[in-house]
Design a protein around this motif. Structure first.
Motif, PDB file in Angstrom:
ATOM      1  N   PRO A 139     -25.099 -11.937   5.895  1.00  0.00           N
ATOM      2  CA  PRO A 139     -24.984 -11.104   4.799  1.00  0.00           C
ATOM      3  C   PRO A 139     -25.222  -9.551   5.039  1.00  0.00           C
ATOM      4  O   PRO A 139     -24.463  -8.526   4.472  1.00  0.00           O
ATOM      5  N   ASP A 140     -25.954  -9.140   5.930  1.00  0.00           N
ATOM      6  CA  ASP A 140     -26.259  -7.791   6.409  1.00  0.00           C
ATOM      7  C   ASP A 140     -25.430  -7.646   7.550  1.00  0.00           C
ATOM      8  O   ASP A 140     -26.112  -7.520   8.681  1.00  0.00           O
ATOM      9  N   PRO A 186     -22.461 -29.148  17.916  1.00  0.00           N
ATOM     10  CA  PRO A 186     -23.527 -29.462  17.107  1.00  0.00           C
ATOM     11  C   PRO A 186     -23.487 -29.910  15.720  1.00  0.00           C
ATOM     12  O   PRO A 186     -24.178 -30.783  15.374  1.00  0.00           O
ATOM     13  N   THR A 187     -22.301 -29.444  15.250  1.00  0.00           N
ATOM     14  CA  THR A 187     -21.989 -29.809  13.845  1.00  0.00           C
ATOM     15  C   THR A 187     -21.354 -31.122  13.530  1.00  0.00           C
ATOM     16  O   THR A 187     -21.185 -31.615  12.535  1.00  0.00           O
ATOM     17  N   LYS A 231     -23.200 -33.934  14.870  1.00  0.00           N
ATOM     18  CA  LYS A 231     -24.129 -34.652  14.403  1.00  0.00           C
ATOM     19  C   LYS A 231     -25.161 -34.530  13.622  1.00  0.00           C
ATOM     20  O   LYS A 231     -25.273 -33.219  12.963  1.00  0.00           O
ATOM     21  N   LEU A 249     -28.173 -33.464  11.457  1.00  0.00           N
ATOM     22  CA  LEU A 249     -29.082 -32.334  11.735  1.00  0.00           C
ATOM     23  C   LEU A 249     -30.358 -32.796  12.332  1.00  0.00           C
ATOM     24  O   LEU A 249     -31.138 -33.830  12.190  1.00  0.00           O
ATOM     25  N   ASP A 296     -28.560 -21.496  12.654  1.00  0.00           N
ATOM     26  CA  ASP A 296     -29.625 -21.033  11.739  1.00  0.00           C
ATOM     27  C   ASP A 296     -29.687 -19.473  11.863  1.00  0.00           C
ATOM     28  O   ASP A 296     -30.442 -18.817  12.875  1.00  0.00           O
ATOM     29  N   LEU A 297     -29.328 -18.945  10.821  1.00  0.00           N
ATOM     30  CA  LEU A 297     -29.384 -17.479  10.687  1.00  0.00           C
ATOM     31  C   LEU A 297     -30.687 -16.707  10.907  1.00  0.00           C
ATOM     32  O   LEU A 297     -30.665 -15.770  11.709  1.00  0.00           O
ATOM     33  N   LYS A 337     -21.376 -14.818  10.004  1.00  0.00           N
ATOM     34  CA  LYS A 337     -21.244 -13.875   8.698  1.00  0.00           C
ATOM     35  C   LYS A 337     -22.368 -13.685   7.991  1.00  0.00           C
ATOM     36  O   LYS A 337     -22.672 -13.836   6.872  1.00  0.00           O
TER      37      LYS A 337
END
Lengths: 321, 867
Positions: free
Chosen positions: B819-820, B501-502, B504, B506, B786-787, B817
């Motif tokens: 943050p929480d 996916p990366t 291409k 967005l 998309d976190l 990764k």
């Protein structure tokens, strides 16, 4: 034999960590003050963005992070002239006691030639000048966060003992950054509070923002053009967010205003002390993590955390009484 | 009398001198005409000169090429044979006679002629080189090599080799694998004689062989500046463009045939193209045209063997194979041709077998060794494949195919990719993003496996390997060894690879639908022993995309609609011709192809965008068959292909319809589907709707936009009416209607990330948690990093007690990764516990507590797990 050698190194490392923690100034009856300097935007769009960050920082510090409103200064527009900044530092000097923390936020455009500068109204102050002003405060710990381009230039002239510096970009990176967007987001709602201790350490805020920047660029499928860095106690700046490389001063310095909690119930106080002891045991175990087999570490952690859970239960029951 | 005698006596020498000068001037002009492509005019002057005894090498050579380039093979052979017999000592004539006998397959006679010219100071090197080529073609490789080496040695020992001979020196160096040296000699040759078109072309051929197409094309352009009609230059130009600028290649090819309708090499090139598009009858016709000129052409017989093999005609295959090998037992190119063609129709295992045969005959056949290495990789034999590629590269470090592939394999070895073993797949993902993509990739691969193996009642043979590349260039190298591949994914029967996916832009790529598409190829290729035609395999892959997830798979885009409705293509935006745009008189009116030619739409498109139109058409054929005959008919068709039936037979037996009959009914159906759509009207409705929306008149906007989407619901590209229609309903406060619009929109679009998210929010607000989760899951196939989306989806999945899916979300968040991390581990522990995975739950909650020991919910969960 090789294993023994590795253990020896690990033990030494742990000893150093403990020693460093002990050598830091003890925070007792401490308070915190903050100065936010919002430099000039140069365009309507950037002015809007910097204002959002400046007021957002002030509001978050006061409403969410325990700062007294009179201890947070936000300088914008004409108030960012050199003379106003010097005047504010005079006020801060009156306010800050040796056990207090001082937080300096630099928002706007930055540049770096032979020294770092934040673009303000009139003549800019250099990093060296800011550093002297900070020295004049005599705070226990100082945290400096800059949102600007080229802010890595701060490391050369503003680093020092008991100071943690976060720069949004390297000294040669001249483009506007998004770092502060994520830094501020991390402060709001304690989003960056990774260890759930209801405080945000400088390290946690840095990690949170760095991860946000990374994700943002990835999502936009753009090449990363800003690289944040952190320097603590005058050590070389790091861009790594690996726990192993976390500077201790950054881990133990909180961005929240310090508050002293007193308990009148001696039984409750005893339980809180016991809880504190368990937490310290956990912290000690965590420092040993790399020395223990994973299963052993998990077993010990489990035992301690179960003790902690039971102690919390007892505290809650005692509080109900 | 005296006076007249005196006059003649005095004037005769002058007259003779002037005639000679005239002759000289005519011949020079004719040679120039031959060099600049005026072949017929050149022949008119040169033929009488040679017939009358000229042995000037330049004249003879110019006449030879003037005939050959017009396709006058028979005449050339007849005349040069006669002249050679009359003037056996004329080396230039013997050389020309030798060449024409070579070209027309009379090798013994050719050698006789050439032997007579070997010692000529003018044409000796040319004759020697021609002889060596014939010896090589007739199985006398060692003798040929001696000659090649002699030519090279003479060159090295002779300070001033005439420039005209340098192309033979370079040719000899190429034949003996001294490619770099050959390249240098060609450079010198064209520097010394910039007007030597043959040298430019010969150098171009070397560059083509070394995959330096761009450089080669420049050479052909130089040749064509000198001789704009030169068939060899046009043909090689076409060959170089055939995989990148197909329309332009066809133009070039047509120019060849206009000039030389009989050129054997051109017909063999056409045959290759027909084989690629699986049109074997046409391929055979082309091969026969080449054989008409040279009835002993090993390359033509090799291709005939290929066509027979691909048609399953074993007797014919053996006949052609034996014929080639009887004439030249060392002709490993037979098997190389078979291997190369097998690759073009996706028979990778067969390609491996043929490449092995080639190497048995000639262990120094580096082309075959490269084909072997690359295709061993494709069928999962990584180790042996790498060894073969290393062998090929060691022998020729200009071998770009081997070099590129080895570089990528080195990166695998260096650990730049993580390796994951799922129940049915060996997966390689790039290290930086691999952990984040792993949960979704494994989940979707296994879902695809479960769904499609059950549906097709077929279990593919392993190992099945899947690879994803964040750098499109790496994907290209893995797929074809070279840059310039436009595809998003490629399947080789066991191995399938795609862009990650990366790789291409967005929101322009749905990686989930691409993965599903490629896995469908595994099923259809393996089910038919790779005999399914390209169009049907691609069609079924898009058809299965549509079945897999709402909105996945192409719908009727505006470009497809234009083709169905035969609307002429819009003029070039700048009003002029684009770099590769054909002139107006040669521009093709786009139209759908009959089934019998549909492969051409993929392999040799004749207008921009035809490949995508063909994907759509093929998928609609699959839809139509399912609608009319049911899915079992599709399965039956695949089984018939496996049994070796051709497309005509498959349609007849599975659907009881002729291809023509099917085409007629299908065209009627698809035209009826497109009939109500008026693109101009859609544009007007869209404009009116958007203007009304901007003016704050939601009701008016809704009327126009609704009419637009009802007329052309499948239009989901930029400026579609769906998004503003949903917005108009939202402005009006009509959330149920907005929800309905977004739901319908997302049954057509697969990349509308913001709409997926909005729909999810609306559905959740309306209490439809399952719907909300499904919509948000769709968004993750567009933006897998998309976190926020993963976090929301995780909580929805937990609420829905879909613990497996919830675990996938939290595993992804941890890899991203978040943050929480403490919360993510805690929620992951909850999901594991829900799935009944108590040890995993314990480990996850301990991870949470390791980060945040005072995190009370995690403490409580640990206590619960302990119970």
């Amino acid at each position: 034999m090789a294993l023994e050698k590795e253990e020896g190194i690990g033990m030494k490392h742990r000893f150093c960590l403990c020693l460093i923690v002990l050598l830091f100034p003890v925070i007792a009856q401490a308070n915190s003050s903050a100065l936010i300097i919002q430099g000039i935007g140069g365009s309507e769009e950037l002015e809007k963005k910097f204002t959002k960050w400046g007021t957002g920082t002030r509001d978050t510090l006061v409403k969410e992070m325990g700062f007294a409103s009179e201890r947070v200064f936000l300088l914008t527009g004409d108030a960012t002239r050199k003379e106003s900044i010097l005047k504010t530092f005079e006020q801060l000097k009156q306010q800050i006691k040796p056990q207090d923390n001082f937080l300096l936020f630099l928002i706007g455009h930055g540049s770096f030639d032979t020294d770092y500068k934040l673009n303000i109204m009139g003549a800019d102050l250099t990093g060296t000048e800011y550093s002297k002003l900070i020295d004049s405060l005599n705070a226990a710990r100082t945290v400096i966060v800059s949102s600007t381009s080229s802010s890595g230039g701060m490391f050369e002239t503003m680093s020092g003992k008991n100071r943690v510096i976060i720069a949004a970009s390297r000294s040669g990176e001249k483009e506007d950054t998004v770092f502060y967007e994520y830094f501020l987001a991390g402060l709001k709602g304690a989003a960056a509070d990774e260890d759930k201790d209801k405080k945000i350490s400088v390290w946690e805020a840095f990690k949170y923002a760095t991860a946000g920047v990374d994700r943002s660029y990835k999502e936009q499928t753009h090449l990363l053009t800003e690289h944040a860095g952190l320097s603590a106690a005058g050590t070389a700046a790091t861009a790594s967010t690996s726990e192993q490389e976390a500077p201790v001063l950054a881990r133990v310095t909180s961005l929240n205003a310090e508050r002293t909690v007193t308990v009148s119930d001696p039984k409750l106080q005893a339980l809180l002390d016991q809880k504190k002891a368990i937490e310290q045991n956990i912290e000690a175990l965590r420092l040993d993590k790399n020395l223990l087999p994973e299963a052993e570490y998990d077993k010990r952690l489990e035992e301690l955390v179960l003790q902690l859970a039971r102690k919390n239960q007892e505290i809650q029951e005692q509080q109900k009484k | 009398m005296k006076r007249s005698a005196f006059t003649i006596f005095v004037l005769l020498p002058l007259l003779l001198l002037s005639c000679a000068a005239l002759w000289q001037s005519d011949s020079t002009r004719a040679i120039q005409a031959a060099r600049t492509g005026e072949y017929a005019s050149a022949v008119r002057t040169l033929e009488p000169l040679v017939a009358n005894g000229s042995s000037d090498p330049a004249i003879v050579n110019a006449l030879y090429y003037s005939w050959i380039r017009q396709g006058e093979y028979a005449k050339a052979r007849e005349r040069f044979d006669a002249w050679a017999m009359a003037r056996p000592n004329s080396a230039p004539v013997r050389l020309a006679a030798g060449r024409i006998n070579h070209v027309t397959g009379n090798y013994a006679a050719a050698l006789t002629h050439l032997n007579a010219a070997l010692n000529s100071p003018d044409v000796g090197i040319a004759a020697s080189f021609e002889k060596a080529v014939i010896l090589e073609e007739t199985g006398k490789r060692e003798e040929a090599e001696m000659i090649y080496n002699r030519i090279t040695e003479n060159f090295l020992n002779t300070p001033n080799t005439p420039p005209r001979n340098l192309i033979y020196v370079a040719g000899a160096m190429t034949a003996t694998e001294h490619f770099q040296e050959a390249n240098n000699v060609y450079r010198t040759a064209v520097k010394a004689e910039p007007q030597n078109a043959e040298a430019w072309v010969a150098w171009g051929e070397l560059l083509t062989k070394k995959y330096r197409e761009t450089d080669a094309i420049e050479n052909y352009k130089e040749a064509l500046k000198i001789d704009p009609n030169m068939p060899e230059a046009h043909l090689e130009y076409a060959r170089n463009l055939s995989s990148t600028e197909v329309e332009r290649a066809e133009e070039e090819f047509n120019t060849v045939i206009e000039t030389n309708p009989k050129m054997p090499a051109a017909h063999l090139f056409a045959a290759t193209q027909f084989i690629e598009s699986e049109q074997y009858m046409k391929a055979m016709d082309s091969i026969n045209k080449a054989l008409e000129v040279n009835p002993n052409m090993a390359e033509a017989f090799s291709m005939a063997a290929t066509v027979s093999y691909l048609q399953g005609k074993t007797d014919e295959f053996n006949k052609y194979k034996d014929k080639v090998l009887a004439a030249n037992p060392q002709y490993s190119k037979l098997y190389y041709t078979l291997a190369d063609s097998a690759v073009s129709v996706r028979l990778y295992r067969e390609a491996v077998a043929f490449a092995r045969e080639a190497l048995k005959i000639n262990p120094r056949d580096w082309d075959s060794m490269t084909v072997l290495g690359i295709n061993l990789q494709r069928i999962g034999e990584e180790k042996e494949g790498t060894d073969a590629l290393e062998g090929a590269f060691a022998a020729d470090n200009l071998n770009v195919l081997a070099g590129n592939t080895l570089n990528l394999l080195d990166r695998f070895k260096r650990g730049e990719f993580i390796r994951i073993q799922s129940p049915h797949f060996e997966i390689k993902l790039e290290k930086k993003e691999g952990e984040a993509l792993r949960p979704y990739v494994v989940d979707l691969l296994e879902k695809a496996y479960k769904t499609l193996t059950a549906k097709y009642n077929f279990t593919p043979q392993g190992p099945l390997s899947f690879e994803m590349f964040p750098d499109h260039a790496d994907f290209e190298v893995r797929a074809v060894g070279l840059m310039g591949l436009g595809a998003l994914g490629v399947c080789f029967g066991n191995l399938f690879v795609m862009d990650s996916p990366t790789a291409k832009e967005l929101d322009h790529f749905n990686w989930g639908s691409t993965l599903w598409h490629e896995f469908t190829h595994i099923i259809t290729l393996q089910m038919t022993d790779n005999r399914v035609p390209r169009w049907f395999s691609e069609g079924l892959s898009v058809y299965e995309e549509r079945k897999a997830y709402p909105g996945w798979g192409d719908d009727m885009k505006l470009d497809y609609l234009r083709v169905i409705k035969q609307i002429p293509p819009p003029a070039s935006p700048r009003g002029g011709r684009g770099a590769s745009e054909p002139p107006a008189e040669r521009r093709v009116t786009p139209k759908l192809l009959p089934i019998s030619e549909l492969n051409d739409g993929f392999m040799h498109p004749k207008y921009p965008g035809q490949v995508l139109v063909s994907y759509y058409q093929a998928s609609m054929v699959a839809d139509y068959i399912e609608m009319k005959w049911g899915f079992p008919a599709i399965r039956n068709m695949l089984m018939l292909y496996k049994a070796g039936k051709n497309t005509e037979q498959v349609f007849r037996e599975a659907l009881n319809v002729s291809l023509e009959g099917f085409d007629t009914e299908f065209m009627k159906w698809i035209e009826a589907k497109a009939a109500p759509i008026d693109p101009a009207k859609y544009g007007k409705l869209m404009t009116a709707g958007v203007e009304a929306l901007e003016a704050g008149d939601s009701d008016k906007a809704i009327v126009s936009l609704k009419e637009a989407v009802e007329m052309y619901p499948e239009y989901t590209d930029d400026n579609n009416a769906w998004e503003p229609l949903a917005e108009a309903y939202l402005k009006k406060g009509d959330k149920p209607a907005a929800t309905d619009v977004l739901k319908r929109y997302l049954t057509y679009s697969e990349v509308a990330f913001p709409s997926y998210v909005k729909l999810s929010e609306l559905l959740e607000e309306a209490g439809d948690k399952a719907g909300a989760a499904k919509a948000l899951e769709g968004a993750m196939y567009v933006r897998p990093m998309d976190l926020k989306g993963h976090s929301k989806l995780g909580s929805l999945m937990l609420e829905l007690k879909q613990y497996g899916n919830a675990a996938r979300e939290y595993e992804t968040m941890i890899a991203l990764k978040t943050p929480d991390r403490a919360s993510a581990y805690y929620l992951l522990a909850q999901a594991y516990l829900g799935e009944g995975k108590r040890p995993e739950a314990r480990k996850a909650v301990l991870n949470a507590l390791d980060i945040a020991p005072s995190y009370e919910p995690a403490q409580k969960l640990l206590v619960e797990i302990q119970k």
